[in-house]
Design a protein around this motif. Structure first.
Motif, PDB file in Angstrom:
ATOM      1  N   ALA A 162       0.846  -1.189   0.000  1.00  0.00           N
ATOM      2  CA  ALA A 162       0.000   0.000   0.000  1.00  0.00           C
ATOM      3  C   ALA A 162       0.882   1.239   0.000  1.00  0.00           C
ATOM      4  N   GLU A 163       0.322   2.321  -0.526  1.00  0.00           N
ATOM      5  CA  GLU A 163       1.019   3.603  -0.424  1.00  0.00           C
ATOM      6  C   GLU A 163       0.402   4.378   0.734  1.00  0.00           C
ATOM      7  N   ALA A 164       1.261   4.918   1.586  1.00  0.00           N
ATOM      8  CA  ALA A 164       0.780   5.746   2.693  1.00  0.00           C
ATOM      9  C   ALA A 164       0.612   7.170   2.181  1.00  0.00           C
ATOM     10  N   LEU A 165      -0.568   7.744   2.414  1.00  0.00           N
ATOM     11  CA  LEU A 165      -0.833   9.108   1.962  1.00  0.00           C
ATOM     12  C   LEU A 165      -1.261   9.947   3.158  1.00  0.00           C
ATOM     13  N   ALA A 166      -0.599  11.076   3.320  1.00  0.00           N
ATOM     14  CA  ALA A 166      -0.840  11.901   4.501  1.00  0.00           C
ATOM     15  C   ALA A 166      -2.195  12.604   4.406  1.00  0.00           C
ATOM     16  N   ARG A 167      -2.867  12.720   5.541  1.00  0.00           N
ATOM     17  CA  ARG A 167      -4.148  13.437   5.635  1.00  0.00           C
ATOM     18  C   ARG A 167      -4.129  14.258   6.915  1.00  0.00           C
ATOM     19  N   TRP A 168      -4.782  15.392   6.875  1.00  0.00           N
ATOM     20  CA  TRP A 168      -4.844  16.258   8.058  1.00  0.00           C
ATOM     21  C   TRP A 168      -6.297  16.421   8.465  1.00  0.00           C
ATOM     22  N   ASN A 169      -6.602  15.952   9.664  1.00  0.00           N
ATOM     23  CA  ASN A 169      -7.960  16.111  10.185  1.00  0.00           C
ATOM     24  C   ASN A 169      -7.996  17.390  11.025  1.00  0.00           C
ATOM     25  N   HIS A 170      -8.278  18.488  10.372  1.00  0.00           N
ATOM     26  CA  HIS A 170      -8.229  19.804  11.021  1.00  0.00           C
ATOM     27  C   HIS A 170      -9.462  19.992  11.906  1.00  0.00           C
ATOM     28  N   SER A 171      -9.248  20.606  13.083  1.00  0.00           N
ATOM     29  CA  SER A 171     -10.341  20.659  14.060  1.00  0.00           C
ATOM     30  C   SER A 171     -11.543  21.470  13.568  1.00  0.00           C
ATOM     31  N   THR A 172     -11.329  22.508  12.764  1.00  0.00           N
ATOM     32  CA  THR A 172     -12.493  23.271  12.287  1.00  0.00           C
ATOM     33  C   THR A 172     -12.708  23.170  10.781  1.00  0.00           C
ATOM     34  N   LEU A 173     -11.638  22.915  10.035  1.00  0.00           N
ATOM     35  CA  LEU A 173     -11.782  22.932   8.565  1.00  0.00           C
ATOM     36  C   LEU A 173     -12.015  21.546   7.962  1.00  0.00           C
ATOM     37  N   GLY A 174     -11.971  20.509   8.821  1.00  0.00           N
ATOM     38  CA  GLY A 174     -12.209  19.162   8.304  1.00  0.00           C
ATOM     39  C   GLY A 174     -10.971  18.565   7.650  1.00  0.00           C
ATOM     40  N   TRP A 175     -11.207  17.598   6.764  1.00  0.00           N
ATOM     41  CA  TRP A 175     -10.081  16.896   6.144  1.00  0.00           C
ATOM     42  C   TRP A 175      -9.386  17.782   5.118  1.00  0.00           C
ATOM     43  N   ILE A 176      -8.071  17.795   5.204  1.00  0.00           N
ATOM     44  CA  ILE A 176      -7.283  18.586   4.259  1.00  0.00           C
ATOM     45  C   ILE A 176      -6.270  17.663   3.597  1.00  0.00           C
ATOM     46  N   GLY A 177      -6.157  17.807   2.277  1.00  0.00           N
ATOM     47  CA  GLY A 177      -5.299  16.896   1.513  1.00  0.00           C
ATOM     48  C   GLY A 177      -3.854  17.362   1.457  1.00  0.00           C
TER      49      GLY A 177
END
Ligand code: C2E
Ligand code: CA
Ligand code: CA
Length: 609
Positions: free
Chosen positions: A375-390
């Motif tokens: 699998a390829e690991a892909l970073a994701r940011w679960n921002h507290s107010t803006l939601g998921w950011i790529g």
């Protein structure tokens, strides 16, 4: 006063004898201007000095302040003996006026018998020393003169040094242009004027395109030459009343004042672009430079110098993202994006600590065997107010703000921890940014993470784009070679989009090439792209490299790739990136891992992220 501007003799009152007397072999006589209304005191002073052993004086005597001032404008003196009470001026005013007329000339003030206080005040007003009139001691007077001259010289030297220091603190040494702080200073002043009197003002922010590449490929001397050339060009494109400045490595800014409208700024930006792009010889090499210019206009785009500069920078950055070269105005859209980035940048520092940055995993499958290989690991940011950011949004921010190294290590750790839970034949591919690779500790970092997570080297693959590898080829290749010797696999990401150094591939420590999604997308419609893919596949076979096709979305694409001999694929057709637990459940549980093969081709769009 009848005596007028008489040249003072050694003993005589008035007259024009120059009584310096003896001329030193090396040292010329010290030129003394005596400003004294009393012939007696003038004569006395000269008499005391003339007999000093080893000292040579050349006297001029005047009696009035206006004569003294006229005199020092004509003749260079070394020192002045100044009586404060003259026919045309009395008291400390005499000193003030005289000092203003000849600020660089050392002054010894002659005071009355009990005027110690006056002497001290004279020092504060710029005199170097004071002496009591009617003194009978020639040595004291001669010493006062000598010290006055020396002290004055020191003060002058200090002043020159201070001016030089001020220049260095406000200018860039390479281009001799003002630096950021001077630009901001002038902009703040210009803004005050513009606010009071009206009149337009704009700040342009200029960044040389691909400067790093130019610098790396042509050498630093030529790189410096290019920066000087840019500085020179900027200066030639603006009026003397405008300011051009170097505000960073390859970043420049221009302050335009007294503008009619935004069009004026456009004209300057166009002129700069066109002059810069003219081919030139720098340091013996042919170069032609392009630049991206962002423009912020007062008051629409900001009312402080800092805001205008920052928004011009944002406009430039926006322009860079959509292809370079040219100019762009700051706009609401850019403004909104810049604000979001600013907010994200601030939050990114703490996101790692708060556990908001996670890795999602996208399966890579061997279609002929119907089996998942990793699998390829892909970073994701679960921002507290803006939601998921790529990552397309926050990875460039992290790179820009120097956060990519901790961020990269964090994702690497998460990826290895997750992989440790999968069946042992599955490996994980982790993206590596250029900065991480050229950072001295990369090899140790990887070793440390693998050891901490107990994952064997063989189960880790590192994905590097061609562009990143070329950015610092020497260090990058060395690091990858060292890791590869331990068993780590190396993949070239987005292959075909960078320098496409097919030839160089032989020399690089590489195991896998990943065909970029753009080729897969146009495989069926564009015969040229199809031919390129065929060439890549042939090359990979010749060099004994694995090949993975990315972004496979349809069965038609999959079948075509299979026909061309490409077996390993990744894309929405087989699975979207999933968070660690979901990936494990779906693809890497002990049972499903074995069964993944037949399932793989049927795994169409999984929308759960
Ligand atoms: P990439 O390495 O080329 O990753 C593949 C990207 O394509 C991923 O986007 C993935 O979600 C997307 N993708 C996968 N299959 C398909 C498909 O069938 N169709 C389409 N249209 N897209 C597909 P993502 O996750 O947004 O990542 C974007 C880029 O961000 C990555 O491109 C990679 O360059 C970078 N990136 C991601 N994670 C990291 C990381 O941990 N470190 C660094 N340095 N860069 C990362
Ligand atoms: Ca990748
Ligand atoms: Ca890729």
């Amino acid at each position: 006063m009848a005596a007028g501007a008489a040249k003072g003799g050694a003993a005589g009152g008035g007259g024009s004898d120059r009584s310096a007397g003896r001329i030193a072999e090396e040292n010329r006589a010290t030129r003394v201007l005596i400003v004294e209304d009393s012939p007696l005191h003038s004569r006395l002073a000269r008499a005391l000095l003339v007999n000093q052993p080893g000292e040579f004086f050349d006297f001029t005597w005047v009696q009035r302040l206006d004569e003294a001032i006229a005199n020092v404008r004509e003749t260079p003196y070394d020192v002045v003996l100044l009586d404060l009470n003259l026919a045309d001026s009395v008291g400390l005013d005499t000193l003030t006026y005289f000092h203003a007329a000849a600020p660089e000339l050392p002054i010894v003030v002659m005071t009355g018998q009990d005027d110690g206080q006056l002497g001290v005040r004279a020092l504060r007003l710029g005199a170097q020393d004071f002496c009591v009139k009617g003194l009978r001691d020639g040595r004291t007077l001669a010493r006062a003169i000598r010290y006055a001259i020396e002290r004055n010289r020191t003060v002058q030297l200090l002043q020159v040094a201070r001016e030089r220091e001020r220049y260095l603190a406000t200018h860039d040494r390479l281009t001799q242009l003002p630096n950021r702080s001077l630009l901001l200073d002038r902009a703040a002043h210009a803004l005050e004027v513009a606010t009071r009197n009206g009149g337009g003002l704009a700040i342009l922010f200029l960044d040389v395109d691909h400067f790093k590449n130019l610098n790396d490929s042509l050498g630093h001397a030529t790189g410096d030459g290019i920066l000087k050339l840019v500085g020179h060009t900027l200066r030639s494109c603006i009026r003397a009343s405008d300011t051009s400045a170097r505000v960073g490595g390859d970043e420049f800014a221009i302050l335009l004042e007294g503008l009619e409208d935004g069009l004026d700024a456009t004209r300057v930006a166009r002129e700069i672009s066109s002059r810069l792009s003219r081919p030139r010889v720098v340091n013996g090499r042919d170069v032609s430079v392009t630049a991206s210019i962002g423009i912020a206009v007062f008051p629409r785009d900001g009312i402080t110098a800092e805001a205008l500069l920052q928004n011009a920078d944002a406009a430039m950055y926006h322009l860079k993202q959509r292809g370079r070269d040219g100019y762009a105005f700051f706009s609401d859209e850019i403004d909104a994006q810049a604000k979001r980035h600013l907010e994200l940048e601030g939050d990114l520092r703490t996101a790692v600590d708060r556990g908001q940055l996670v890795a999602h995993f996208q399966p890579q499958v061997d279609v002929t065997r119907n089996a998942i290989v990793g699998a390829e690991a892909l970073a994701r940011w679960n921002h507290s107010t803006l939601g998921w950011i790529g990552p397309d949004e926050f990875v460039p921010l992290a790179e820009r703000r120097g956060l990519i190294i901790p961020l990269g290590e964090h994702i690497l750790r998460l990826a290895c921890e997750a992989t440790r839970q999968w069946p042992s034949r599955l490996r994980v591919a982790v993206n590596v940014a250029a900065r991480q690779l050229s950072h001295g500790n990369f090899v140790e970092t990887v070793a440390r993470v693998l050891q901490a997570t107990e994952l064997p080297y063989e189960r880790l693959e590192l994905e590097i784009t061609e562009r990143s590898l070329m950015a610092d080829r020497k260090n990058g290749v060395a690091a990858l070679r060292a890791l590869r010797e331990q068993g780590v696999r190396v993949a070239i990401d987005d292959f075909g989009t960078g320098y496409s150094c097919l030839g160089a591939l032989k020399e690089l420590p590489v195991d896998v090439i990943k065909i970029d999604q753009s080729f897969v997308k146009s495989l069926l419609s564009d015969r040229r792209d199809a031919a390129i893919v065929e060439t890549m596949l042939k090359l990979a076979r010749d060099l004994d490299l694995d090949i993975v096709a990315e972004g496979v979305e349809t069965p038609a694409q999959r079948d075509h790739l299979l026909d061309l001999g490409c077996h390993q694929m990744q894309g929405y057709l087989f699975g979207r990136p999933l968070h660690a637990a979901a990936f494990r459940r779906r693809f890497a549980g002990d049972r499903t891992a074995r069964a993944a093969g037949p399932a793989a081709s049927r795994l169409d769009r999984d929308r759960s992220r």
